[in-house]
Enzyme design. Sequence first.
Site, mmCIF file in Angstrom:
data_model
loop_
_atom_site.group_PDB
_atom_site.id
_atom_site.type_symbol
_atom_site.label_atom_id
_atom_site.label_comp_id
_atom_site.label_asym_id
_atom_site.label_seq_id
_atom_site.Cartn_x
_atom_site.Cartn_y
_atom_site.Cartn_z
ATOM 1 N NE ARG A 55 7.452 -3.607 6.031
ATOM 2 C CZ ARG A 55 5.783 -3.492 5.969
ATOM 3 N NH1 ARG A 55 5.514 -2.919 5.032
ATOM 4 N NH2 ARG A 55 5.446 -3.997 6.944
ATOM 5 N NE ARG A 103 6.229 -1.605 10.078
ATOM 6 C CZ ARG A 103 5.047 -1.745 9.467
ATOM 7 N NH1 ARG A 103 4.854 -0.892 8.231
ATOM 8 N NH2 ARG A 103 4.188 -2.284 10.009
ATOM 9 C CE LYS A 126 -2.146 -0.967 4.066
ATOM 10 N NZ LYS A 126 -1.705 -2.227 4.218
ATOM 11 N NE ARG A 172 -4.315 -1.443 9.916
ATOM 12 C CZ ARG A 172 -3.291 -1.060 9.292
ATOM 13 N NH1 ARG A 172 -3.437 0.170 9.022
ATOM 14 N NH2 ARG A 172 -2.354 -1.887 9.252
ATOM 15 N NE ARG A 191 1.773 -5.714 10.805
ATOM 16 C CZ ARG A 191 2.926 -5.693 10.122
ATOM 17 N NH1 ARG A 191 3.780 -6.198 10.921
ATOM 18 N NH2 ARG A 191 3.005 -5.256 9.000
HETATM 19 N N1 LIG Z 1 -6.189 2.805 10.644
HETATM 20 C C1 LIG Z 1 -5.550 2.484 11.746
HETATM 21 N N2 LIG Z 1 -6.317 1.699 13.065
HETATM 22 C C2 LIG Z 1 -5.775 1.255 13.938
HETATM 23 N N3 LIG Z 1 -4.554 1.108 13.933
HETATM 24 C C3 LIG Z 1 -3.697 1.320 12.879
HETATM 25 C C4 LIG Z 1 -4.505 1.979 11.794
HETATM 26 N N4 LIG Z 1 -3.367 2.411 11.042
HETATM 27 C C5 LIG Z 1 -2.188 1.902 11.611
HETATM 28 N N5 LIG Z 1 -2.357 1.486 12.853
HETATM 29 C C6 LIG Z 1 -1.190 0.787 13.762
HETATM 30 O O1 LIG Z 1 -0.004 0.988 13.207
HETATM 31 C C7 LIG Z 1 0.469 -0.090 12.854
HETATM 32 C C8 LIG Z 1 1.140 -0.224 11.555
HETATM 33 O O2 LIG Z 1 0.498 0.061 10.483
HETATM 34 P P1 LIG Z 1 1.027 -0.075 8.996
HETATM 35 O O3 LIG Z 1 2.294 0.498 8.902
HETATM 36 O O4 LIG Z 1 -0.339 0.607 8.126
HETATM 37 O O5 LIG Z 1 0.920 -1.450 9.094
HETATM 38 P P2 LIG Z 1 0.685 -2.676 8.145
HETATM 39 O O6 LIG Z 1 1.846 -3.115 7.356
HETATM 40 O O7 LIG Z 1 0.332 -3.814 8.990
HETATM 41 O O8 LIG Z 1 -0.455 -2.387 7.044
HETATM 42 C C9 LIG Z 1 -0.836 -1.288 12.611
HETATM 43 O O9 LIG Z 1 -0.497 -2.655 12.910
HETATM 44 C C10 LIG Z 1 -1.563 -0.499 13.987
HETATM 45 O O10 LIG Z 1 -1.323 -1.020 14.993
#
Ligand SMILES: Nc1ncnc2c1ncn2[C@@H]1O[C@H](COP(=O)(O)OP(=O)(O)O)[C@@H](O)[C@H]1O
Length: 587
Positions: free
Chosen positions: A479, A523, A368, A445, A534
Site C-alpha cells: 500500500r 503508513r 474497506k 471494531r 493487526r
Molecule cells: N474503531 C476503532 N477502534 C479502535 N481503534 C481503531 C478504530 N478504527 C481505527 N482504529 C485505529 O486506527 C488504526 C488504523 O485503522 P485503519 O486505517 O482502519 O486500519 P486497518 O487497515 O488495520 O483496517 C488501527 O490499527 C487502530 O489503531
Amino acid sequence: MDDYTREMMDLKTLVTRTLEKKGVLAKIRWMGGETAELRASVFEAIEEEDRVIEKDEGLPPALLGSCNDRAKQLHASPSGRLLTALICEYLDWAQLNHTLKVYLPECNLQKDSWKAELKEFSSKNGYDLNRNGDSGPLLLDVLEGFLKFENLSQGRGAGRRVPEAESLSNVESRNIRMRRPSSSSVAGGLPPLGRPASSLSSDRRAGSSMSGYRKDDYSRRYDSEELPEDVIQASAALENLQLDRKARNLTSSWRTVKKPQVPQPQPIINQTQSLLLLSTRPLCFQKKTTDLSMAVLLRNPKPITRTTTCSIKPLSSCISRSFSSTTLNSETDLKVPSFFSCISPPLRQEPKDRNVQWVFLGCPGVGKGTYASRLSNLLGIPHIATGDLVREELNSSGTLSSQLKEIVNQGKLVSDEIIISLLSKRLEAGEAKGESGFILDGFPRTIRQAEILEGVTDIDLVVNLKLREEALLAKCLGRRICSQCGGNYNIASIDIKGENGKPGIYMAPLPAPPQCVPNLIQRADDTKEVVKERLRIYNEMSRPVEDFYRNRGKLLEFDLPGGIPESWPKLLEALNLDHEDKCTAAA
Ligand SMILES: Nc1ncnc2c1ncn2[C@@H]1O[C@H](COP(=O)(O)OP(=O)(O)O)[C@@H](O)[C@H]1O
C-alpha cells in the site's frame, strides 16, 4: 501439534491429575459405570482447576473454561446475566444438580455467582430473599407474571385477540392454561410447583429462596381486577428482559403482542426509562413506575428530568453521550456507556426517510476504504473511516497525538473512548454541513462499539469484505498513499494459486498517477510485524462483530474475486445497485 490439540492434552492431563489426587478415578474404576458421578466429578475438577488457573497466567486459555461467542455476548449484558442466574436458580430448585454442574462451567461461571446476581436483582427490586415456605423458581414467576399481563392486554385489546402463536407456542400455552386453575395439581399440566418445606436444605433456603414471593393463592387472585404486587414485579422483571432484547434487536415472540394505549409516564423516572416507556411500556406497568423497573438492567441510569430527553439531539451528540466517560486521557478508566440514553424516535427514522447507514467490516488491507469511498462517491453519502480520523489526530499537534502514535504503530486498537470522541466530532461537523447517512469504515471494531452504535441508531446493512489472508499481508505491505491528495495505491502484484477448493486470486497493482509518484508514502503501521499484529487483533476483537451483525440478519458477506475491475461490478450487484450506476462509478 496445533494449539488446540496441545491445549486439549494439557486439559486432559490436568483433569486426570486432579481426579487421581482426589481418589475419584480409582473409585470410578472400582465402581464401574457410574457415569453421572464421573461427569460431575470431571466438571468439579475442571472448576477447581479454573479457580487455580485464574491466578496462573502461564497456562493455556482453554483451561480457563470455554463459552461460545453468543453466550459470552449474552453474559456481557445485565439481562443476559440475569437470565443465566434464573436458569441456575431453576436447576437448583428442581434439584437437577448434575445439569447445574455442567451448566456452570460451560457458561464459565463461578459456582455461586448466580446467587449473588439474583441477590442483587432482588435487593434492587425489593424482593425478600429469606421468605420461607413453599416456593417455585423465580423463572416460573416471571413467566406467569408475563402470561398474566398478556392475558390482561388481550382483554384490553379492543376485542382483538392476539393469536396464540404470537405469544407462546401452542404446547406452552396449552400447558399454561391447564395449569392456571390450580398451581398445584392439574392432570396433564406441569407438576406441582410447590416443594415441601422439609426438602429445603438450610443452605438452599438462604441461597435461593428469593422466589418465595410466588403465592399459593396465585390462581385465586388471577381473575381479580387488581394486579398483585408480585405479579407486577415479575412482569416488570420480564419486561426488562424484553426491552433489553428489543434494544439489542433480537427477535422475540412476545414483542409482537399488541400494546395497549400508553399514557404519559410518571415524572419520577429517569430519562432512559421515560424514553423507553414512551414507546414500549404497556399499560399495566404504569402502575409501577418507581425504582423497581428498568434501572436494574440499565447500565447507567442517571436520574434526570424528562424535559431533557435528547430526542432533538443529533446522532453525534448521542453517540458521545452514550459513552458516559469521555476523559480521553484515561484509557484504563473505561466506564460502561448508557447505551440506551439517547434512543429517540428521530434517530430511529425509517430507512426510506433518510440516507443509507452502512458499515464496512473486514480485515486490515482487504479494501474497506477503497470500496467504501467508491460507494460514497456513487451514492453521495459520507464515507467515514475511523482509521483516517485517528491518523488525522495523530498528525496534529494535539495532546493525543503521541499517545495515538504509540498505539497505532504497535497495531493495537485505540480505546473506545477516543474513537467515540473522534467519531462524534466528525459526525457533528458533518451534521453542521447538512450531511445525512454514512458509510462507516473501521467502526465498529469491538462488540462494545457495535452495542453503542446500535444503542443510538439503526444500521441498515453491514458489508463484510473477505480476502485470503496471504493476500491481505501482501496488500498492506504494497500500500502507498499520496501525501498530497490522499490517494490510495498499491505496488503489490498478487497472484495466489487456488488450493484445497479455495479459488486462486489475482490482483494487479494499482499504480499511482505520475503527479503522485514523488509524494508516495507508506503508513507506519504497514510493516510485516505490525500488520500481523493487526490481523491477530482483528481476529480476536473484530471477528465477533461479524457475528453480532450476522445474528441480526444484517451481514452481507462478500468474497472479493480479485482486484477492483473484477470486484467492483460484483459488489454493486450484491448491493442491488443497477447497471447504469456500475458503469458510471467504474469510470
Ligand atoms: N474503531 C476503532 N477502534 C479502535 N481503534 C481503531 C478504530 N478504527 C481505527 N482504529 C485505529 O486506527 C488504526 C488504523 O485503522 P485503519 O486505517 O482502519 O486500519 P486497518 O487497515 O488495520 O483496517 C488501527 O490499527 C487502530 O489503531
